[in-house]
Motif scaffolding. Structure first.
Motif, PDB file in Angstrom:
ATOM      1  N   UNK A  74      -0.320   0.925 -10.901  1.00  0.00           N
ATOM      2  CA  UNK A  74      -0.500   0.563  -9.697  1.00  0.00           C
ATOM      3  C   UNK A  74       0.843   1.160  -8.684  1.00  0.00           C
ATOM      4  N   UNK A  75       2.016   0.102  -8.904  1.00  0.00           N
ATOM      5  CA  UNK A  75       2.921   0.046  -8.003  1.00  0.00           C
ATOM      6  C   UNK A  75       4.085   0.655  -8.624  1.00  0.00           C
ATOM      7  N   UNK A  76       4.994   1.581  -7.893  1.00  0.00           N
ATOM      8  CA  UNK A  76       6.029   2.519  -8.440  1.00  0.00           C
ATOM      9  C   UNK A  76       7.594   2.110  -7.804  1.00  0.00           C
ATOM     10  N   UNK A  77       8.363   2.620  -7.988  1.00  0.00           N
ATOM     11  CA  UNK A  77      10.000   2.089  -7.219  1.00  0.00           C
ATOM     12  C   UNK A  77       9.185   2.263  -5.846  1.00  0.00           C
ATOM     13  N   UNK A  78       9.914   1.553  -4.647  1.00  0.00           N
ATOM     14  CA  UNK A  78       9.752   2.075  -3.301  1.00  0.00           C
ATOM     15  C   UNK A  78      11.020   3.213  -3.354  1.00  0.00           C
ATOM     16  N   UNK A  79      10.086   3.945  -2.675  1.00  0.00           N
ATOM     17  CA  UNK A  79      11.089   5.135  -2.406  1.00  0.00           C
ATOM     18  C   UNK A  79      10.271   6.140  -1.028  1.00  0.00           C
ATOM     19  N   UNK A 126       0.800  -1.174   0.098  1.00  0.00           N
ATOM     20  CA  UNK A 126       0.386  -0.500  -0.110  1.00  0.00           C
ATOM     21  C   UNK A 126       0.758   1.189   0.203  1.00  0.00           C
ATOM     22  N   UNK A 127       1.914   0.782   0.644  1.00  0.00           N
ATOM     23  CA  UNK A 127       2.435   2.542   1.159  1.00  0.00           C
ATOM     24  C   UNK A 127       3.366   2.546  -0.689  1.00  0.00           C
ATOM     25  N   UNK A 128       3.994   1.654  -0.810  1.00  0.00           N
ATOM     26  CA  UNK A 128       4.891   1.867  -2.291  1.00  0.00           C
ATOM     27  C   UNK A 128       3.625   2.553  -3.560  1.00  0.00           C
ATOM     28  N   UNK A 129       2.273   1.706  -3.112  1.00  0.00           N
ATOM     29  CA  UNK A 129       1.414   2.034  -4.721  1.00  0.00           C
ATOM     30  C   UNK A 129       1.198   3.848  -4.186  1.00  0.00           C
ATOM     31  N   UNK A 130       0.995   3.748  -2.724  1.00  0.00           N
ATOM     32  CA  UNK A 130       1.048   5.559  -2.977  1.00  0.00           C
ATOM     33  C   UNK A 130       1.604   6.355  -2.847  1.00  0.00           C
ATOM     34  N   UNK A 188       7.784  -0.064  15.064  1.00  0.00           N
ATOM     35  CA  UNK A 188       7.893  -1.388  14.546  1.00  0.00           C
ATOM     36  C   UNK A 188       7.225  -0.811  13.438  1.00  0.00           C
ATOM     37  N   UNK A 189       6.283  -0.270  13.013  1.00  0.00           N
ATOM     38  CA  UNK A 189       5.613  -0.550  11.677  1.00  0.00           C
ATOM     39  C   UNK A 189       6.745   0.150  10.864  1.00  0.00           C
ATOM     40  N   UNK A 190       6.957   1.495  11.171  1.00  0.00           N
ATOM     41  CA  UNK A 190       8.257   2.543  10.442  1.00  0.00           C
ATOM     42  C   UNK A 190       9.095   1.818   9.936  1.00  0.00           C
ATOM     43  N   UNK A 191      10.159   0.865  11.416  1.00  0.00           N
ATOM     44  CA  UNK A 191      11.538   0.443  11.053  1.00  0.00           C
ATOM     45  C   UNK A 191      10.971  -0.805   9.858  1.00  0.00           C
ATOM     46  N   UNK A 192       9.967  -1.450   9.831  1.00  0.00           N
ATOM     47  CA  UNK A 192       9.903  -2.719   8.927  1.00  0.00           C
ATOM     48  C   UNK A 192       9.191  -1.824   8.106  1.00  0.00           C
ATOM     49  N   UNK A 193       9.012  -0.978   6.987  1.00  0.00           N
ATOM     50  CA  UNK A 193       9.053  -0.777   6.173  1.00  0.00           C
ATOM     51  C   UNK A 193      10.488   0.339   5.818  1.00  0.00           C
ATOM     52  N   UNK A 194      11.061   0.269   5.978  1.00  0.00           N
ATOM     53  CA  UNK A 194      12.757   0.562   6.387  1.00  0.00           C
ATOM     54  C   UNK A 194      13.081  -0.004   5.591  1.00  0.00           C
ATOM     55  N   UNK A 195      13.422  -1.201   6.477  1.00  0.00           N
ATOM     56  CA  UNK A 195      14.031  -2.578   6.359  1.00  0.00           C
ATOM     57  C   UNK A 195      13.441  -2.988   4.957  1.00  0.00           C
ATOM     58  N   UNK A 196      12.234  -3.163   4.379  1.00  0.00           N
ATOM     59  CA  UNK A 196      11.325  -3.453   2.910  1.00  0.00           C
ATOM     60  C   UNK A 196      11.620  -2.098   1.988  1.00  0.00           C
ATOM     61  N   UNK A 233      11.738   1.368   1.743  1.00  0.00           N
ATOM     62  CA  UNK A 233      10.910   2.365   1.882  1.00  0.00           C
ATOM     63  C   UNK A 233      11.802   3.455   1.912  1.00  0.00           C
ATOM     64  N   UNK A 234      11.968   4.679   1.354  1.00  0.00           N
ATOM     65  CA  UNK A 234      13.107   5.735   1.901  1.00  0.00           C
ATOM     66  C   UNK A 234      12.103   6.763   1.664  1.00  0.00           C
ATOM     67  N   UNK A 235      11.630   6.742   1.696  1.00  0.00           N
ATOM     68  CA  UNK A 235      10.633   7.773   1.805  1.00  0.00           C
ATOM     69  C   UNK A 235      10.056   8.588   3.678  1.00  0.00           C
ATOM     70  N   UNK A 236      10.156   9.871   3.691  1.00  0.00           N
ATOM     71  CA  UNK A 236       9.658  10.247   5.082  1.00  0.00           C
ATOM     72  C   UNK A 236       8.145   9.354   5.656  1.00  0.00           C
TER      73      UNK A 236
END
Length: 381
Positions: free
Chosen positions: A376-381, A53-57, A71-79, A81-84
């Protein structure tokens, strides 16, 4: 005499997530908001998969992400996602913030204790001062706001934190006419004025969530936080959004029963006529609300049919009537509704809850499938 037939071969229950729907909803909100769009992907993206959902948004108009827990925020970093990312529900322990600061996670500060703990953490944390605008839960009490702003300015002066935002939340944005919305907005604007008088210069001011983004443009300020709306939920009932989630399962078995045959625990349901009952391998352990049994329906062979008896932990029974359904046929519990199937709003009504609870409670035993086009899904940024 009861006849009984079991499917020779069955598939597992399947939860399908349509990221094209998330993309379309994100674009709608990006067009509606006057400022930045913060895509809220807490609770595993409201049960739809946080990273997907994050990458799509982010590929469709959002510029930032929001979560409830570190823990949710750190998991996104681990996957990747570098956006704020902003996280807003934390305790004030000194050791709680170091991993978040290291990962560049922006943090909500609802109290002086949180601020002082952050000031003792190595690195310069980007913070959003959090005001309670009327819910009496997370967020600083207005009576303590001036002290929090003064302390934040002192910590900023010493290079310990950087105040980048002020946030709040409205209690009744689902009802745009509710007086508490105006009260909350006035309280938020007062808080911004106080922060600026204390020498702070936050550039991200965010009060609106999904409903307020759709119905209260005066609350948009420089950013809006949208989570439920990305996955098709609008409790204001003002905007038609696309539903990404579909839950299906096969009929595991079908049996013919005589009129008066009871089904399920407690025998509080009995066949009103001779009929055929179908067994579905989903129950309350998989997130199907037990309280919904009396009114719930599913879709089988293009027709809605009612549940028969109580929902068990691992299974439920449906009254197939004269559908002609056979073991192995697909049962749709909920979906977008465009084929006549129930929606998450239907299930929320049957179980006296909100759609958020329905989409976030689907259990881990249910197999997931994600569908998307390249748009729908772009590069994870």
């Amino acid at each position: 005499m009861m006849s009984f037939r079991v499917a020779e071969r069955t598939a597992d229950a399947l939860l399908t997530i349509d990221l094209d729907a998330v993309a379309a909803n994100t674009r709608l909100f990006a067009e509606r908001t006057a400022g930045e769009l913060i895509a809220v992907v807490k609770a595993d993206g409201y049960g739809h998969g946080a990273a997907d959902v994050a990458a799509t948004a982010l590929a469709n108009g959002a510029s930032r992400l929001g979560v409830a827990r570190l823990d949710e925020a750190l998991a996104l970093r681990d996957q990747g996602l570098s956006a704020p990312i902003i996280s807003w529900l934390t305790d004030a322990r000194d050791d709680a913030f170091a991993p978040a600061v290291d990962a560049g996670i922006e943090l909500a500060v609802p109290s002086l204790a949180h601020l002082l703990s952050l000031a003792r953490t190595d690195g310069v944390a980007k913070v959003h001062l959090h005001l309670d605008t009327g819910l009496a839960r997370d967020g600083a009490e207005p009576a303590r706001w001036i002290d929090l702003c003064r302390a934040a300015r002192e910590a900023e002066f010493h290079g310990q934190v950087r105040v980048v935002g002020i946030m709040g939340h409205l209690a009744e944005a689902d009802d745009p006419a509710a007086p508490s919305n105006s009260t909350g907005r006035r309280r938020f604007e007062w808080a911004v004025d106080v922060a600026r008088l204390c020498g702070l210069r936050p550039h991200l001011l965010h009060l609106a969530a999904t409903s307020a983004t759709l119905t209260l443009p005066a609350t948009h300020y420089s950013a809006s936080r949208v989570g439920a709306g990305l996955v098709g939920i609008d409790l204001s009932r003002t905007t038609r959004l696309r539903q990404p989630m579909t839950l299906t399962a096969p009929l595991l078995a079908v049996r013919s029963v005589a009129a008066g045959t009871p089904a399920g625990y407690g025998h509080d349901w009995a066949a009103p006529r001779a009929t055929r009952l179908g067994l579905v391998g989903l129950g309350y352990a998989d997130g199907i609300p037990r309280s919904s049994a009396a009114g719930a329906h599913v879709l089988v062979r293009g027709r809605r049919v009612a549940l028969a008896g109580r929902i068990s932990m691992d299974q439920l029974v449906v009254d197939l009537a004269d559908t002609g359904a056979m073991a192995g046929d697909e049962v749709t519990l909920f979906g977008p509704g465009d084929r006549g199937e129930p929606t998450i709003a239907d299930w929320a009504g049957w179980s006296d809850t909100i759609e958020h609870e329905i989409v976030t409670r689907v259990g881990a035993r249910v197999r997931r499938s994600v569908t998307a086009t390249t748009l729908a899904v772009g590069a994870r940024a």
